[in-house]
Design a protein around this motif. Sequence first.
Motif, PDB file in Angstrom:
ATOM      1  N   TRP A  15      16.096  64.415 -61.951  1.00 46.98           N
ATOM      2  CA  TRP A  15      15.498  65.591 -62.593  1.00 46.98           C
ATOM      3  C   TRP A  15      15.291  65.363 -64.088  1.00 46.98           C
ATOM      4  O   TRP A  15      14.309  65.807 -64.661  1.00 46.98           O
ATOM      5  CB  TRP A  15      16.359  66.830 -62.350  1.00 46.98           C
ATOM      6  CG  TRP A  15      16.246  67.355 -60.949  1.00 46.98           C
ATOM      7  CD1 TRP A  15      15.276  67.068 -60.023  1.00 46.98           C
ATOM      8  CD2 TRP A  15      17.140  68.246 -60.303  1.00 46.98           C
ATOM      9  NE1 TRP A  15      15.522  67.735 -58.844  1.00 46.98           N
ATOM     10  CE2 TRP A  15      16.656  68.470 -58.993  1.00 46.98           C
ATOM     11  CE3 TRP A  15      18.311  68.884 -60.701  1.00 46.98           C
ATOM     12  CZ2 TRP A  15      17.293  69.306 -58.087  1.00 46.98           C
ATOM     13  CZ3 TRP A  15      18.952  69.718 -59.794  1.00 46.98           C
ATOM     14  CH2 TRP A  15      18.443  69.924 -58.508  1.00 46.98           C
ATOM     15  N   SER A  16      16.210  64.674 -64.722  1.00 47.31           N
ATOM     16  CA  SER A  16      16.079  64.369 -66.144  1.00 47.31           C
ATOM     17  C   SER A  16      14.824  63.537 -66.403  1.00 47.31           C
ATOM     18  O   SER A  16      14.093  63.765 -67.371  1.00 47.31           O
ATOM     19  CB  SER A  16      17.319  63.626 -66.638  1.00 47.31           C
ATOM     20  OG  SER A  16      17.214  63.326 -68.003  1.00 47.31           O
ATOM     21  N   ASP A  17      14.555  62.572 -65.514  1.00 41.37           N
ATOM     22  CA  ASP A  17      13.358  61.745 -65.641  1.00 41.37           C
ATOM     23  C   ASP A  17      12.083  62.575 -65.527  1.00 41.37           C
ATOM     24  O   ASP A  17      11.027  62.172 -66.021  1.00 41.37           O
ATOM     25  CB  ASP A  17      13.355  60.638 -64.582  1.00 41.37           C
ATOM     26  CG  ASP A  17      14.403  59.573 -64.854  1.00 41.37           C
ATOM     27  OD1 ASP A  17      14.956  59.522 -65.974  1.00 41.37           O
ATOM     28  OD2 ASP A  17      14.688  58.788 -63.917  1.00 41.37           O
ATOM     29  N   LEU A  18      12.175  63.738 -64.881  1.00 39.90           N
ATOM     30  CA  LEU A  18      11.031  64.649 -64.747  1.00 39.90           C
ATOM     31  C   LEU A  18      10.990  65.677 -65.881  1.00 39.90           C
ATOM     32  O   LEU A  18      10.178  66.595 -65.864  1.00 39.90           O
ATOM     33  CB  LEU A  18      11.088  65.371 -63.399  1.00 39.90           C
ATOM     34  CG  LEU A  18      10.946  64.491 -62.160  1.00 39.90           C
ATOM     35  CD1 LEU A  18      11.249  65.292 -60.897  1.00 39.90           C
ATOM     36  CD2 LEU A  18       9.545  63.891 -62.094  1.00 39.90           C
ATOM     37  N   GLY A  19      11.909  65.532 -66.847  1.00 44.75           N
ATOM     38  CA  GLY A  19      11.960  66.468 -67.961  1.00 44.75           C
ATOM     39  C   GLY A  19      12.791  67.713 -67.690  1.00 44.75           C
ATOM     40  O   GLY A  19      12.761  68.664 -68.473  1.00 44.75           O
ATOM     41  N   LEU A  20      13.514  67.721 -66.592  1.00 50.88           N
ATOM     42  CA  LEU A  20      14.353  68.873 -66.232  1.00 50.88           C
ATOM     43  C   LEU A  20      15.803  68.543 -66.577  1.00 50.88           C
ATOM     44  O   LEU A  20      16.478  67.835 -65.846  1.00 50.88           O
ATOM     45  CB  LEU A  20      14.217  69.183 -64.740  1.00 50.88           C
ATOM     46  CG  LEU A  20      12.787  69.436 -64.245  1.00 50.88           C
ATOM     47  CD1 LEU A  20      12.752  69.467 -62.722  1.00 50.88           C
ATOM     48  CD2 LEU A  20      12.263  70.738 -64.821  1.00 50.88           C
ATOM     49  N   LYS A  21      16.269  69.028 -67.698  1.00 48.74           N
ATOM     50  CA  LYS A  21      17.639  68.764 -68.159  1.00 48.74           C
ATOM     51  C   LYS A  21      18.547  69.881 -67.650  1.00 48.74           C
ATOM     52  O   LYS A  21      18.806  70.859 -68.330  1.00 48.74           O
ATOM     53  CB  LYS A  21      17.696  68.695 -69.680  1.00 48.74           C
ATOM     54  CG  LYS A  21      16.726  67.708 -70.298  1.00 48.74           C
ATOM     55  CD  LYS A  21      17.198  66.302 -70.106  1.00 48.74           C
ATOM     56  CE  LYS A  21      16.274  65.368 -70.881  1.00 48.74           C
ATOM     57  NZ  LYS A  21      16.373  64.013 -70.482  1.00 48.74           N
ATOM     58  N   VAL A  22      18.999  69.726 -66.409  1.00 49.48           N
ATOM     59  CA  VAL A  22      19.788  70.760 -65.754  1.00 49.48           C
ATOM     60  C   VAL A  22      21.137  70.181 -65.335  1.00 49.48           C
ATOM     61  O   VAL A  22      21.187  69.278 -64.490  1.00 49.48           O
ATOM     62  CB  VAL A  22      19.057  71.293 -64.502  1.00 49.48           C
ATOM     63  CG1 VAL A  22      19.866  72.374 -63.823  1.00 49.48           C
ATOM     64  CG2 VAL A  22      17.681  71.796 -64.869  1.00 49.48           C
ATOM     65  N   PRO A  23      22.228  70.697 -65.907  1.00 46.53           N
ATOM     66  CA  PRO A  23      23.537  70.239 -65.441  1.00 46.53           C
ATOM     67  C   PRO A  23      23.742  70.617 -63.977  1.00 46.53           C
ATOM     68  O   PRO A  23      23.277  71.659 -63.526  1.00 46.53           O
ATOM     69  CB  PRO A  23      24.529  71.003 -66.324  1.00 46.53           C
ATOM     70  CG  PRO A  23      23.734  71.523 -67.464  1.00 46.53           C
ATOM     71  CD  PRO A  23      22.331  71.669 -66.977  1.00 46.53           C
ATOM     72  N   ILE A  24      24.431  69.769 -63.259  1.00 50.91           N
ATOM     73  CA  ILE A  24      24.715  70.029 -61.846  1.00 50.91           C
ATOM     74  C   ILE A  24      26.208  70.254 -61.690  1.00 50.91           C
ATOM     75  O   ILE A  24      27.021  69.463 -62.186  1.00 50.91           O
ATOM     76  CB  ILE A  24      24.235  68.868 -60.959  1.00 50.91           C
ATOM     77  CG1 ILE A  24      22.708  68.745 -61.060  1.00 50.91           C
ATOM     78  CG2 ILE A  24      24.676  69.070 -59.515  1.00 50.91           C
ATOM     79  CD1 ILE A  24      22.108  67.662 -60.198  1.00 50.91           C
ATOM     80  N   ALA A  25      26.545  71.346 -61.009  1.00 52.37           N
ATOM     81  CA  ALA A  25      27.945  71.688 -60.786  1.00 52.37           C
ATOM     82  C   ALA A  25      28.397  71.190 -59.418  1.00 52.37           C
ATOM     83  O   ALA A  25      27.668  71.299 -58.440  1.00 52.37           O
ATOM     84  CB  ALA A  25      28.133  73.200 -60.885  1.00 52.37           C
ATOM     85  N   VAL A  26      29.620  70.662 -59.394  1.00 49.22           N
ATOM     86  CA  VAL A  26      30.211  70.156 -58.163  1.00 49.22           C
ATOM     87  C   VAL A  26      31.611  70.755 -58.025  1.00 49.22           C
ATOM     88  O   VAL A  26      32.404  70.689 -58.967  1.00 49.22           O
ATOM     89  CB  VAL A  26      30.330  68.606 -58.196  1.00 49.22           C
ATOM     90  CG1 VAL A  26      31.051  68.094 -56.970  1.00 49.22           C
ATOM     91  CG2 VAL A  26      28.965  67.958 -58.334  1.00 49.22           C
ATOM     92  N   ASN A  27      31.880  71.338 -56.862  1.00 46.66           N
ATOM     93  CA  ASN A  27      33.234  71.821 -56.583  1.00 46.66           C
ATOM     94  C   ASN A  27      34.123  70.613 -56.321  1.00 46.66           C
ATOM     95  O   ASN A  27      33.766  69.740 -55.527  1.00 46.66           O
ATOM     96  CB  ASN A  27      33.247  72.739 -55.361  1.00 46.66           C
ATOM     97  CG  ASN A  27      32.605  74.063 -55.655  1.00 46.66           C
ATOM     98  OD1 ASN A  27      31.387  74.186 -55.644  1.00 46.66           O
ATOM     99  ND2 ASN A  27      33.420  75.054 -55.924  1.00 46.66           N
ATOM    100  N   LEU A  28      35.248  70.571 -56.985  1.00 53.27           N
ATOM    101  CA  LEU A  28      36.176  69.470 -56.830  1.00 53.27           C
ATOM    102  C   LEU A  28      37.391  69.965 -56.052  1.00 53.27           C
ATOM    103  O   LEU A  28      38.036  70.924 -56.453  1.00 53.27           O
ATOM    104  CB  LEU A  28      36.602  68.981 -58.218  1.00 53.27           C
ATOM    105  CG  LEU A  28      37.112  67.576 -58.367  1.00 53.27           C
ATOM    106  CD1 LEU A  28      36.062  66.560 -57.932  1.00 53.27           C
ATOM    107  CD2 LEU A  28      37.500  67.322 -59.804  1.00 53.27           C
ATOM    108  N   SER A  29      37.692  69.316 -54.950  1.00 57.46           N
ATOM    109  CA  SER A  29      38.847  69.721 -54.142  1.00 57.46           C
ATOM    110  C   SER A  29      40.143  69.248 -54.801  1.00 57.46           C
ATOM    111  O   SER A  29      40.139  68.337 -55.638  1.00 57.46           O
ATOM    112  CB  SER A  29      38.744  69.131 -52.739  1.00 57.46           C
ATOM    113  OG  SER A  29      39.033  67.748 -52.771  1.00 57.46           O
TER     114      SER A  29
END
Length: 187
Positions: A15-29
Amino acid sequence: GRWVINEAIRQAREWSDLGLKVPIAVNLSAIQFKQKDLVEDIAARLREHGVPGEMLELELTESLFMEDVNAMSRTLHRLKDLGVSLAVDDFGTGYSSLSYLKRYPIDKIKIDRSFIRDVPTDADDVAISVAIIGLASSLGLKVVAEGVENAAQAAFLEEHKCDYIQGYLVSRPLDAADMREWLQRRG
């Protein structure tokens, strides 16, 4: 767990390569969090994909904060050193002490959907939500309200200065391709 983290970081790069600077959230067990090489593995994946740590947010449940305080603190600080954002997921549903909010390098708390569901009509949910937003604000933490499904909930949360909302009012769950299109439409 490793695969999910790798895919999230890989997707952030795409997404960054497409100009979309969006953090991605991940649930951590809890099991993942206790892995001895967690920080090293995340650092390696960030390097491999050329993604800054700021593009990854790890969501932890309150119950994790009841574990070994020293080990928890070391791991969280090492993750912060990578630039990773840390969020407490389902805030308000655990049985832990609030002292972890000042003890650990947390960036964000996510108000559990059970407190948002009947806002603004249920006085108890209103009181709890307002208190959580106020507490977070006074500690310099961002707040996400989970499970926002209607305009009345969103208006209430905006009025009380909740930083972010998450739920069906914003969007139904999307796969990566649909999410890319959704993000591109919103500029």
